[in-house]
Design an enzyme around this catalytic site. Structure first.
Site: not given
Ligand code: PMP
Length: 284
Positions: A33, A148, A204
Site C-alpha cells: 500500500y 510497505k 520503512l
Molecule cells: N514507518 C512506518 C512503519 C510507516 O507505516 C510509515 C507510514 N506509512 C512511515 C514510516 C512514514 O512513511 P511516509 O513518510 O512515506 O508516510
C-alpha cells in the site's frame, strides 16, 4: 455525500465495492500500500510514493508493475469525485484472487487494485500544536519492515496498547535501539545534529523522511543517519515524528520523561513549516 472508491478500474459507492474472500490480501496479507496526502486538493510527493510502490512490488516478486499515470488519474478522480480538500488517498495492490495456496499464483493472475479517500485535518490538529507522547515497546515485526505491506497487526497492537496507557503512539525498540513509530519515522536532535535511524531492513524509508531531511539541510542542520537508544532520545533537545499524514509532529514525552521543557521544539516547528511550504509548492 456517499464516498466513491476505486476498485479494479471502476468507481463505485463504498458499500458497492466488493473483494473476493479468496483475495491474497485477506488470506496472506499479500498486499502493498501507499498513502498519499492531499492538501488544497493536490497530491503531495506522488511520484516518490509510486517509486516506493515499485520497489515494494519488486522485493515481493510481483510479476509486473502498475502504470503510474493511470494511478495518478484515479487518485485525482477520487479527489475530484469526493471533493477532497485535505486528507489522504489510500492505495492498495494485492496479488489478487487465487485458490488458497502458499505458492504464489500464476504470474498473469490479475492484481486487485483499490483506493479510497479519507478526510483528515493534516495542517491544524492538536498533535501538531501540542506535540505527542510516545511510549516504547519491543519491536516484534518481521525482518522486512522496509517493504510497505499490509501486514500491520503488530503496529496496530502497539498503537492500541499506547492509547490504553494514555500515550499517543509507540516507538518500537530492537536490540536496545529505537527503530520507528507504529506508522512514522522517529527523529531526535542532540547537540545541534538531527538524528534518525539508518534506512535498513528494520524500518520503512519514509517519503516524508527524505523530504524533511532535505529541509533540515537547507536550514543548515547536520543530519546523522544512525541508531539511538531510549535514553538518548529522552535526553534529546527535541524529538519528532514524520509521515505522510503527520508531516513533522513534535514528540514532547517518551515514557515517563519529558523532552527538554516538555514543549514542542523550536526547530521542529520550523521544520514543519518549511516542509509544508515545500510540499505545497511541488503538489500536483
Ligand atoms: N514507518 C512506518 C512503519 C510507516 O507505516 C510509515 C507510514 N506509512 C512511515 C514510516 C512514514 O512513511 P511516509 O513518510 O512515506 O508516510
Amino acid at each position: 455525500m456517499v464516498r466513491i472508491v476505486y476498485l479494479n478500474g471502476e468507481y463505485l459507492e463504498e458499500t458497492k465495492a466488493k473483494v473476493s474472500i479468496f483475495d491474497r490480501a485477506l488470506l496472506f496479507s499479500d498486499a502493498l500500500y501507499e498513502v498519499t496526502s492531499v492538501l488544497d486538493g493536490k497530491l503531495i510527493d506522488f511520484n516518490n510514493h509510486m517509486k516506493r510502490l515499485d520497489r515494494s512490488m519488486t522485493e515481493l516478486n510481483y510479476p509486473r508493475k502498475l502504470d503510474h499515470e493511470e494511478i495518478k488519474l484515479f487518485h485525482r478522480e477520487l479527489v475530484r469525485r469526493n471533493n477532497l480538500k485535505e486528507g489522504i488517498i489510500y492505495l492498495q495492490v494485492s496479488r489478487g484472487k487465487a485458490e488458497r495456496s502458499f505458492d504464489f499464483p500464476d504470474p498473469d493472475n490479475e492484481f486487485t487494485v483499490m483506493a479510497f479517500s479519507q478526510v483528515k485535518d493534516l495542517l491544524n490538529n492538536d498533535a501538531a500544536k501540542k506535540g505527542i507522547k510516545v511510549m516504547t515497546l519491543e519491536d516484534h515485526r518481521w525482518g522486512r519492515c522496509d517493504i510497505k505491506t499490509t501486514q500491520l497487526l503488530y503496529p496496530s497492537l502497539a498503537k492500541s496498547s499506547a492509547d490504553r496507557q494514555g500515550f499517543d503512539d509507540a516507538w518500537m525498540v530492537r536490540d536496545g535501539h529505537i527503530t520507528e513509530g507504529t506508522s512514522n519515522n522517529a527523529w531526535i536532535i542532540r547537540n545541534g545534529t538531527v538524528i534518525t535511524r539508518q534506512a535498513d531492513n528494520l524500518i520503512l524509508k519514509g517519503i516524508t523522511r527524505e523530504a524533511v531531511a532535505e529541509c533540515a539541510k537547507e536550514l543548515n542542520y547536520k543530519i546523522d543517519y544512525k541508531n539511538f537508544t531510549i535514553n538518548e532520545a529522552q535526553n534529546a533537545t527535541e524529538a519528532f515524528i514524520t509521515s505522510a499524514t503527520t508531516f513533522v509532529t513534535p514528540v514532547i514525552r517518551i515514557n515517563d520523561l519529558e523532552i527538554a521543557d516538555g514543549n514542542p521544539g523550536m526547530f521542529t516547528k520550523l521544520l514543519r513549516q518549511k516542509y509544508i511550504k515545500k510540499a505545497l509548492e511541488i503538489a500536483i
